[in-house]
Design a protein around this motif. Structure first.
Motif, PDB file in Angstrom:
ATOM      1  N   ASP A 222     -13.230   0.553  -0.667  1.00  0.00           N
ATOM      2  CA  ASP A 222     -13.333   0.273   0.807  1.00  0.00           C
ATOM      3  C   ASP A 222     -12.021   0.209   1.412  1.00  0.00           C
ATOM      4  O   ASP A 222     -10.913  -0.038   0.770  1.00  0.00           O
ATOM      5  CB  ASP A 222     -14.024  -0.919   0.699  1.00  0.00           C
ATOM      6  N   VAL A 223     -11.886   0.539   2.755  1.00  0.00           N
ATOM      7  CA  VAL A 223     -10.429   0.623   3.439  1.00  0.00           C
ATOM      8  C   VAL A 223      -9.735  -0.779   3.218  1.00  0.00           C
ATOM      9  O   VAL A 223      -8.511  -0.637   2.963  1.00  0.00           O
ATOM     10  CB  VAL A 223     -10.571   0.773   4.812  1.00  0.00           C
ATOM     11  N   SER A 224     -10.260  -1.991   3.256  1.00  0.00           N
ATOM     12  CA  SER A 224      -9.556  -3.169   3.133  1.00  0.00           C
ATOM     13  C   SER A 224      -9.127  -3.383   1.669  1.00  0.00           C
ATOM     14  O   SER A 224      -7.958  -3.884   1.532  1.00  0.00           O
ATOM     15  CB  SER A 224     -10.465  -4.283   3.591  1.00  0.00           C
TER      16      SER A 224
ATOM     17  N   GLN B  92      -8.440  -0.911  -0.544  1.00  0.00           N
ATOM     18  CA  GLN B  92      -7.686   0.317  -0.779  1.00  0.00           C
ATOM     19  C   GLN B  92      -6.248   0.116  -0.359  1.00  0.00           C
ATOM     20  O   GLN B  92      -5.345   0.479  -1.060  1.00  0.00           O
ATOM     21  CB  GLN B  92      -7.918   1.504   0.245  1.00  0.00           C
TER      22      GLN B  92
END
Lengths: 341, 345
Positions: free
Chosen positions: A192-194, A196
Motif C-alpha cells: 500500500d502507498v503509505s 511503500q
C-alpha cells in the motif's frame, strides 16, 4: 578499477523453441533479446517497461535463477577480477552467489511459511559458511534491527507479519550475505502507498550506509524517478532507451518512453494529462514485427522503421534505439516545484 | 431535480462474522452520488471500499452481511428503493443489478468465465434484462464491443477470455457492464491490473462513454493520480469509515484529515524529483481487522495524535467548508498542506 560493477553484454534468454518428437520446432519466446548495459558501482539503475517486456527475466538471468541462452554477465570482483557469471557452472558460481542477491515482488510467496525468521535469514549464512552457532543469532538480530524490525521477532513465522514487514524480512535475507549488487524485482508494487514510502526510504538508507548497487525493476514511473540515478526503458526484450533519470523524464528520446511518461495520471486535478495513447497491444515476443519492434504502435513511424531494425546507439551521451531520435522533439514530464507539507 | 441524489448510502455497516471474531469491513460509511457525477472512493487495501460497492449491488459474499444502514437508490421511474432492505436474491434486486446498476471488476481474467465465449457472456445479460432473442443479442453484442473500440469485434465475440489480452478483456468487461444502459456504473479498481499505457486507453474510453451516456460512475481506486484525473467528488476511507469527503480540488489542495495528507504526500510524484529528499511515510501498518477500536481509528499512526482525546473519543464526520466533511477532532487547527503551495481559489 573500472566503475562498472556489472557489465551485461548481448544477454539473451529464449524460452521454448525445442523441436518436439514429431513435427517442426515451435518459435521460441524471445523474453530477453540482446541486452547491453553497465551497472555502475553504487548507483541505482531502474528498469522499466510494461508487463511481459522481459524485465523480470533479465533480473533473474543476472542472479542466474535462469540460465541465459546467450551473452555475458561480467561481474567485476574486487579480489578475483572480472568473471562472466553467465558462463560459470553451478559449482563455480557458488562464491559469486553471495555477491549478487535478489529481493522479490511478492513478500508472501517468497518466504517459507514453515521457517522462523531466524531460519529464513540465518540459513544462507550457515550454508555459505559465514557464521555458525551463536554468531548466526547475533547477526540475524542485527539485520532485523537494520531493516526496522525487532530482535525478538526472530522466533516468529512470516504469517505473523504484515505485507510491509514481510518485505523487510525479504530485504534482511538479501542483506544476510553482504552482497554488492541487489536485484530488486518490483519490491514495492504489492504494498500500500503509505507502506511503500517506508520501504523506499529503507532501501535508500541501506544504499547510503553500505556500499550497495541496485538494479531496480519496477513499472511505477513515479517510484523509479524517485529512487533511480539512471533508467533503462525496455520494450519486448530489448532496451529502447537508457539515460540519466532527469534527462529521460525531462526530454525522452524514444517515442515509447514518451508514451509511457505521458500515460501516468497526474495526482493534481488542475493539471490535465495529455496521454499519448498508444494503439493496440504490446508486440508478441514469439512473432515480432519486422523492422523496429515498436513501429506498429508508433505515431512517428516512417517507411524506414518498417523495414530496418534500429540499433541501440549513442545520441548526446544517451543510448536510444530509434532511427529518428535526433529529429523528433518529444515531450517529457514538466518539472514542478515540490511541496513538502 | 438535478440535485436529488441517484444513490444515497447512509450509515452502512457490513460486517463479517468469522470464527476468529467480527471484521467490521464497512463501519458506518455514507456516500451520495448525483446523476451523471463521478465519485472516487480512495483507500488502502482493507479499508472496505470494495465491500461497500458489493453492498450496494447486494453481492456481498458470505459470511458478510449488511448489519444496518440504508442504501437509497432513485429508480428510473422516480421511485426510491432501499437496496439494503431488499432480498438479495429476489426479483427486485435482480432487476436492478446488471440493468440499472452495473459493475466492472478489478481482475478481468478471474471475473470473466473461462468456459464461455465473450459473446455468450455479454449476450446473457442482454437476453435476461432486455428480452432479446439470441440472434438479436449477438448483433447487439458486436455493437457493444464496437463501442468500446474493440478491434475485430466480429471475431472477438466468439473467442474465450484467455485468447485476448488484458486490455481487451477489460474492454469486454466494460462492454458487458454498459450493454444494458446502466444509470450507475461502479468500477472497482478497473485499471489496477493493467499497464500504464493500457490504463490510459481504458480511462480515455470510460470518459468518452460517460460523455455519451451521461451515467454516474463510482470509481474505487488507490491511485490518487487516477482519482485526480477522473473524478469530481472524492471519498477517502480508512478502516471501514469515511474519514474525509469533498470536491476533488478541496481534497487535493486543502486536505483536512491527517490520513488524506499522508496519502497525498507518500507517493513519489512524476516530475517532482526530490534528489536526496525522503518520502514522508506513515508510521506502522494497518491494525488487526478483528480489533475493536475506541477512539479515532487513525490515532495509532497519526502524527497529530494528542494522546488523550484522540484515543478516547471517536470523532464524528462533520462539515468543514462548503462541501467538505471530515472525521477529525482537530481538522481546523492542523493547517495541512495540499499537493501545491499556490492555490487558485
Amino acid at each position: 578499477m573500472s566503475d562498472a560493477i556489472l557489465k551485461v553484454r548481448d544477454l539473451k534468454k529464449h524460452f521454448g523453441g525445442k523441436k518436439p518428437l514429431f513435427g517442426k520446432a515451435p518459435r521460441a519466446v524471445r523474453a530477453v533479446d540482446g541486452i547491453d548495459f553497465d551497472l555502475r558501482r553504487g548507483e541505482t539503475l531502474g528498469l522499466v517497461g510494461e508487463s511481459g517486456c522481459g524485465k523480470t527475466t533479465l533480473g533473474r538471468c543476472i542472479v542466474r535463477a535462469h540460465d541465459p541462452t546467450g551473452g555475458e554477465v561480467i561481474y567485476d570482483d574486487p579480489d578475483r577480477g572480472p568473471v562472466d557469471l553467465a558462463a560459470l557452472s553451478r559449482k563455480e558460481l557458488q562464491p559469486y552467489r553471495l555477491e549478487v542477491q535478489m529481493i522479490f515482488q511478492d513478500p508472501i510467496g517468497s518466504l517459507n511459511p514453515r521457517m522462523t525468521l531466524l531460519e529464513i535469514i540465518g540459513e544462507p549464512m550457515i550454508v555459505n559458511g559465514l557464521a555458525t552457532g551463536a554468531e548466526v543469532k547475533k547477526r540475524v538480530g542485527d539485520l532485523l534491527v537494520r531493516v526496522g524490525l525487532r530482535r525478538e521477532h526472530m522466533n516468529r513465522y512470516p504469517h505473523a507479519f504484515s505485507g510491509g514487514q514481510r518485505q523487510r524480512i525479504g530485504i534482511a535475507r538479501a542483506l544476510a550475505l553482504n552482497p554488492k549488487v541487489i536485484v530488486c524485482d518490483e519490491p514495492v508494487s504489492a504494498l500500500d502507498v503509505s507502506v511503500q514510502a517506508q520501504i523506499l526510504n529503507l532501501l535508500q538508507d541501506l544504499q547510503r550506509d553500505g556500499d550497495l548497487t541496485f538494479l531496480f525493476i519496477a513499472h511505477d514511473l513515479g517510484v523509479v524517478e524517485y529512487v533511480c540515478n539512471r533508467v533503462a526503458v525496455m520494450y519486448v526484450g530489448r532496451i529502447v532507451e537508457l539515460a540519466e533519470t532527469d534527462d529521460l523524464f525531462a526530454r525522452p528520446l524514444h517515442p515509447y518512453s514518451e508514451a509511457l511518461l505521458s500515460a501516468v495520471p497526474v495526482p493534481d486535478p488542475e493539471v490535465e494529462g495529455h496521454p499519448h495513447l498508444l494503439q493496440g497491444d504490446v508486440a508478441n515476443a514469439v512473432n515480432l514485427p519486422p523492422g523496429c519492434h515498436f513501429h506498429p504502435r508508433c505515431v512517428y513511424c516512417v517507411a524506414r522503421c518498417r523495414t530496418e531494425d534500429p540499433e541501440l546507439r549513442e545520441v548526446n551521451g544517451r543510448k536510444v534505439r530509434c532511427h529518428r531520435a535526433e529529429e523528433l522533439d518529444l515531450e517529457g514530464v514538466a518539472q514542478e516545484e515540490a511541496v513538502h507539507g | 431535480m438535478a440535485d436529488t441524489p441517484l444513490l444515497k448510502v447512509e450509515d452502512l455497516c457490513t460486517h463479517y462474522h468469522l470464527p476468529q471474531g467480527t471484521v467490521r469491513a464497512v463501519d458506518g460509511a455514507s456516500l451520495s452520488v448525483k446523476p451523471g457525477q463521478t465519485v472516487g472512493i480512495v483507500g488502502e487495501s482493507g479499508c472496505g471500499k470494495s465491500v461497500m460497492l458489493r453492498s450496494i449491488l447486494r453481492i456481498v459474499p458470505r459470511p458478510g452481511r449488511i448489519e444496518s444502514g440504508r442504501i437509497l437508490y432513485a429508480r428510473a421511474d422516480g421511485q426510491v428503493t432501499d437496496l439494503a432492505a431488499l432480498d438479495q436474491d429476489g426479483r427486485a434486486a435482480r432487476a436492478i443489478r446488471g440493468a440499472e446498476i452495473s459493475m466492472i471488476f478489478q481482475e478481468p481474467m478471474t471475473s470473466l468465465s473461462p468456459v464461455h465465449t465473450i459473446g455468450d457472456q455479454i449476450g446473457e445479460a442482454l437476453i435476461l434484462h432486455r428480452d432479446l432473442s439470441r440472434k438479436a443479442a449477438r448483433a447487439e453484442t458486436v455493437a457493444a464491443l464496437d463501442r468500446v473500440a474493440m478491434p475485430r469485434a466480429e471475431r472477438i465475440v466468439d473467442m474465450y477470455p484467455h485468447e485476448i489480452s488484458g486490455g481487451m478483456r477489460q474492454r469486454a468487461m466494460i462492454a458487458m457492464a454498459l450493454c444494458c444502459g446502466p444509470r450507475l456504473l461502479m468500477a472497482d479498481e478497473p485499471t489496477t491490473a493493467l499497464d500504464v499505457t493500457t490504463q490510459a486507453q481504458i480511462l480515455a474510453l470510460m470518459r468518452r462513454l460517460q460523455e455519451e451516456d451521461g451515467m454516474a460512475i463510482v470509481f474505487v481506486t488507490h491511485d490518487l493520480g487516477v482519482v485526480a484525473q477522473m473524478t469530481e467528488f472524492v471519498v477517502i476511507m480508512y478502516l471501514g469509515r469515511v474519514v474525509e469527503t469533498g470536491p476533488v480540488r478541496d481534497i487535493y489542495y486543502r486536505p483536512k484529515h491527517p490520513y488524506t495528507h499522508a496519502l497525498l504526500h507518500s507517493i513519489p510524484k512524476l516530475g517532482q524529483r526530490r534528489a536526496g529528499a525522503r518520502l514522508q511515510s506513515v508510521k506502522g501498518g494497518l491494525p488487526d481487522p478483528y480489533l475493536t477500536m475506541t477512539g479515532c481509528p487513525f490515532a495509532p499512526r497519526c502524527p497529530h495524535n494528542d494522546g488523550d482525546r484522540c484515543e478516547r473519543e471517536a470523532p464524528a464526520l462533520r462539515s468543514v467548508g462548503a462541501a467538505q466533511e471530515v472525521r477529525c477532532h482537530y481538522a481546523e487547527r492542523l493547517d495541512l498542506q495540499g499537493v501545491r503551495k499556490a492555490v487558485t481559489a
